[in-house]
Design a protein around this motif. Sequence first.
Motif, mmCIF file in Angstrom:
data_model
loop_
_atom_site.group_PDB
_atom_site.id
_atom_site.type_symbol
_atom_site.label_atom_id
_atom_site.label_comp_id
_atom_site.label_asym_id
_atom_site.label_seq_id
_atom_site.Cartn_x
_atom_site.Cartn_y
_atom_site.Cartn_z
ATOM 1 N N GLN A 172 23.424 63.662 169.228
ATOM 2 C CA GLN A 172 24.456 62.802 169.800
ATOM 3 C C GLN A 172 24.885 63.069 171.230
ATOM 4 O O GLN A 172 25.457 62.259 172.209
ATOM 5 N N MET A 173 25.207 64.417 171.682
ATOM 6 C CA MET A 173 25.552 64.836 172.846
ATOM 7 C C MET A 173 24.920 64.457 174.029
ATOM 8 O O MET A 173 25.247 63.685 175.063
ATOM 9 N N LEU A 174 23.594 64.334 173.493
ATOM 10 C CA LEU A 174 22.424 63.853 174.706
ATOM 11 C C LEU A 174 22.439 62.458 175.029
ATOM 12 O O LEU A 174 21.899 61.632 175.738
ATOM 13 N N THR A 175 22.700 61.831 173.592
ATOM 14 C CA THR A 175 22.969 60.274 173.700
ATOM 15 C C THR A 175 23.735 59.859 174.924
ATOM 16 O O THR A 175 23.686 58.761 175.467
ATOM 17 N N GLY A 176 24.792 60.524 175.167
ATOM 18 C CA GLY A 176 25.852 60.387 176.354
ATOM 19 C C GLY A 176 24.966 60.543 177.554
ATOM 20 O O GLY A 176 25.723 60.410 178.679
ATOM 21 N N VAL A 177 24.025 61.360 177.705
ATOM 22 C CA VAL A 177 23.210 61.641 178.876
ATOM 23 C C VAL A 177 22.004 60.614 178.935
ATOM 24 O O VAL A 177 21.840 59.508 180.023
ATOM 25 N N PHE A 178 21.295 60.506 178.329
ATOM 26 C CA PHE A 178 20.031 59.881 178.255
ATOM 27 C C PHE A 178 19.969 58.371 177.869
ATOM 28 O O PHE A 178 19.128 57.549 177.706
ATOM 29 N N GLU A 179 21.017 58.047 176.677
ATOM 30 C CA GLU A 179 21.040 56.715 175.870
ATOM 31 C C GLU A 179 20.068 56.973 174.565
ATOM 32 O O GLU A 179 20.588 56.664 173.814
ATOM 33 N N ARG A 180 18.891 57.380 175.054
ATOM 34 C CA ARG A 180 18.046 57.291 173.807
ATOM 35 C C ARG A 180 17.307 58.462 173.770
ATOM 36 O O ARG A 180 16.438 58.961 174.860
ATOM 37 N N VAL A 181 17.322 59.366 172.686
ATOM 38 C CA VAL A 181 16.648 60.648 172.730
ATOM 39 C C VAL A 181 15.978 60.788 171.245
ATOM 40 O O VAL A 181 16.448 59.980 170.463
ATOM 41 N N TYR A 182 14.879 61.392 171.245
ATOM 42 C CA TYR A 182 14.237 62.081 169.933
ATOM 43 C C TYR A 182 13.844 63.214 170.195
ATOM 44 O O TYR A 182 13.576 64.058 171.247
ATOM 45 N N GLU A 183 13.631 63.952 168.889
ATOM 46 C CA GLU A 183 12.963 65.254 169.001
ATOM 47 C C GLU A 183 12.407 65.390 167.848
ATOM 48 O O GLU A 183 12.307 65.070 166.865
ATOM 49 N N VAL A 184 11.069 66.225 167.908
ATOM 50 C CA VAL A 184 10.305 66.694 166.605
ATOM 51 C C VAL A 184 10.388 68.218 166.788
ATOM 52 O O VAL A 184 10.084 69.033 167.831
ATOM 53 N N GLY A 185 10.980 68.822 165.690
ATOM 54 C CA GLY A 185 10.989 70.312 165.530
ATOM 55 C C GLY A 185 11.622 70.697 164.284
ATOM 56 O O GLY A 185 11.801 69.999 163.323
ATOM 57 N N PRO A 186 11.461 71.963 164.182
ATOM 58 C CA PRO A 186 11.804 72.594 162.644
ATOM 59 C C PRO A 186 13.530 72.626 162.585
ATOM 60 O O PRO A 186 14.025 72.743 163.663
ATOM 61 N N VAL A 187 13.723 72.573 161.219
ATOM 62 C CA VAL A 187 15.262 72.518 160.639
ATOM 63 C C VAL A 187 15.324 73.440 159.581
ATOM 64 O O VAL A 187 14.165 73.542 158.791
ATOM 65 N N PHE A 188 16.519 74.137 159.191
ATOM 66 C CA PHE A 188 16.517 75.369 158.330
ATOM 67 C C PHE A 188 17.454 74.892 157.479
ATOM 68 O O PHE A 188 18.588 74.655 157.808
ATOM 69 N N ARG A 189 17.413 74.982 156.304
ATOM 70 C CA ARG A 189 18.425 74.886 154.998
ATOM 71 C C ARG A 189 18.226 75.999 154.123
ATOM 72 O O ARG A 189 17.309 76.341 153.546
ATOM 73 N N ALA A 190 19.483 76.729 154.167
ATOM 74 C CA ALA A 190 19.568 77.720 153.171
ATOM 75 C C ALA A 190 20.020 77.368 151.702
ATOM 76 O O ALA A 190 20.723 78.207 151.071
ATOM 77 N N GLU A 191 19.903 76.186 151.475
ATOM 78 C CA GLU A 191 20.069 75.627 149.980
ATOM 79 C C GLU A 191 19.197 76.127 148.930
ATOM 80 O O GLU A 191 17.867 76.251 149.044
ATOM 81 N N PRO A 192 19.685 76.793 147.953
ATOM 82 C CA PRO A 192 18.691 77.405 146.800
ATOM 83 C C PRO A 192 17.863 76.329 145.951
ATOM 84 O O PRO A 192 17.969 76.730 144.608
ATOM 85 N N HIS A 193 17.393 75.446 146.754
ATOM 86 C CA HIS A 193 16.524 74.468 146.022
ATOM 87 C C HIS A 193 15.285 75.170 145.574
ATOM 88 O O HIS A 193 14.392 75.430 146.566
ATOM 89 N N ASP A 194 14.745 75.069 144.329
ATOM 90 C CA ASP A 194 13.538 75.611 144.210
ATOM 91 C C ASP A 194 12.979 74.270 143.325
ATOM 92 O O ASP A 194 12.591 74.292 142.090
ATOM 93 N N THR A 195 12.410 73.390 144.160
ATOM 94 C CA THR A 195 11.973 71.804 143.587
ATOM 95 C C THR A 195 10.558 71.751 144.056
ATOM 96 O O THR A 195 10.135 72.246 145.058
#
Length: 432
Positions: free
Chosen positions: A195-218
Amino acid sequence: MARSLCATLPAVQNAEPGALVTLEGWIHRRRQLAGVVFVVLRDRSGLAQIVVTESQVREQVEGLPEETVVRVRGRLSANVKAPGGVEVVEPEIVALSAPALPPPVELWRPTLNATLPTVLDHAALTWRHPQRQAVWKIAAASMAGFRRHLDRAGFTEVTTPKIVDGSTESGANVFALDYFGSTAYLAQSPQLYKQMLTGVFERVYEVGPVFRAEPHDTTRHLSQYISLDAEFGFIESHREVLALLRDTLAAMAEGVRSGAAAAVETLGLALPVVPESIPVVHFTEALDLVGAAPDEPDLAPEHERLLGKWALERFGSDFLAVEGHPAAKRPFYTHPQPGDPRWTNSFDLLFRGLELVTGGQRLHEHADYLAALTARGDDPARYPAYLAAMSHGMPPHGGFAIGLERWVSRLLGAGNIRWATLFPRDTHRVRP
């Protein structure tokens, strides 16, 4: 002599019958008959058959088990029964590795006959199987289609920090770590940064890892996954975000269709046709369609499955967007629905009965952020750089995030998302 790939041999034979070639790869399979040994070689492009008749070379091959890495030099010969209608005869074989130990599963079999835990425990080897390779080739083609489409649409690819000083969404579970004596966290999302970079480049994208410490075992959750994120400015509503998402998914499907055609054929997949306009229902209508109570705060997995079935029967669509989710269940940055702030200008996109994407319009006025955070009992002081960006002129903006592994698992029709993950991380698995 330059190396040839297995998949190129038919073209070489057509251009120069009987040509001398050099192949390098893994011994995929050996079949020993009375006077001949057939060696199937595997490289990144596919398989090739090597015919060994000379006694000394046959003895050599007996000491080179499956998965040994070799170089083969020989002459092409037409054979309609061989892969691609061509094989290599009169070979010279040089081992490029020590004889391989027996693998935990038989990789030469057409189907990988192993349980999911066995496949995951030995992932470095089981990914060598052609069917497993095909899975990730589809994932790679999906990411290439995502990038290609957004590049052409004027987006800038960005990379944002994966070590952050707080959670992206209030109250969500995060992985904490020691950062030079202070507490930091693995990023749940690039949301605030994009969102902050939308104020710089208007249009941005990223491909990368994200991490969720939610104890889902599904079968549908991971503690680490690849997120395909996009954010762009100067929009009027979340419907523009949905339109961009539609075109992006179509580009991803086309990327798989054109860039991983052999993998699609190997797995026998039916790729989706993304409709010109994705069907949309309001959250309240979705609850009614599945017979849920009108005060339900979210859709359950069974609701998603029923809605997916309904969309397929009603519209012939594998996709359905559910918009207007309750504000109480959406992050603080979500834009309210005009005229009724109980709901939001956000959506979930269901693909074949499973939530694939969350997206929508964001707040962009500094005062609105202060009000939203205060109403939730959150402290604006936790977001200094983020709120500063909003106070210096941010365009109306929105975006979405696609879970790559969910996308691929739905293409596969897999019952567990881990089949579509190179090295899964969940509540029980932190290796290999």
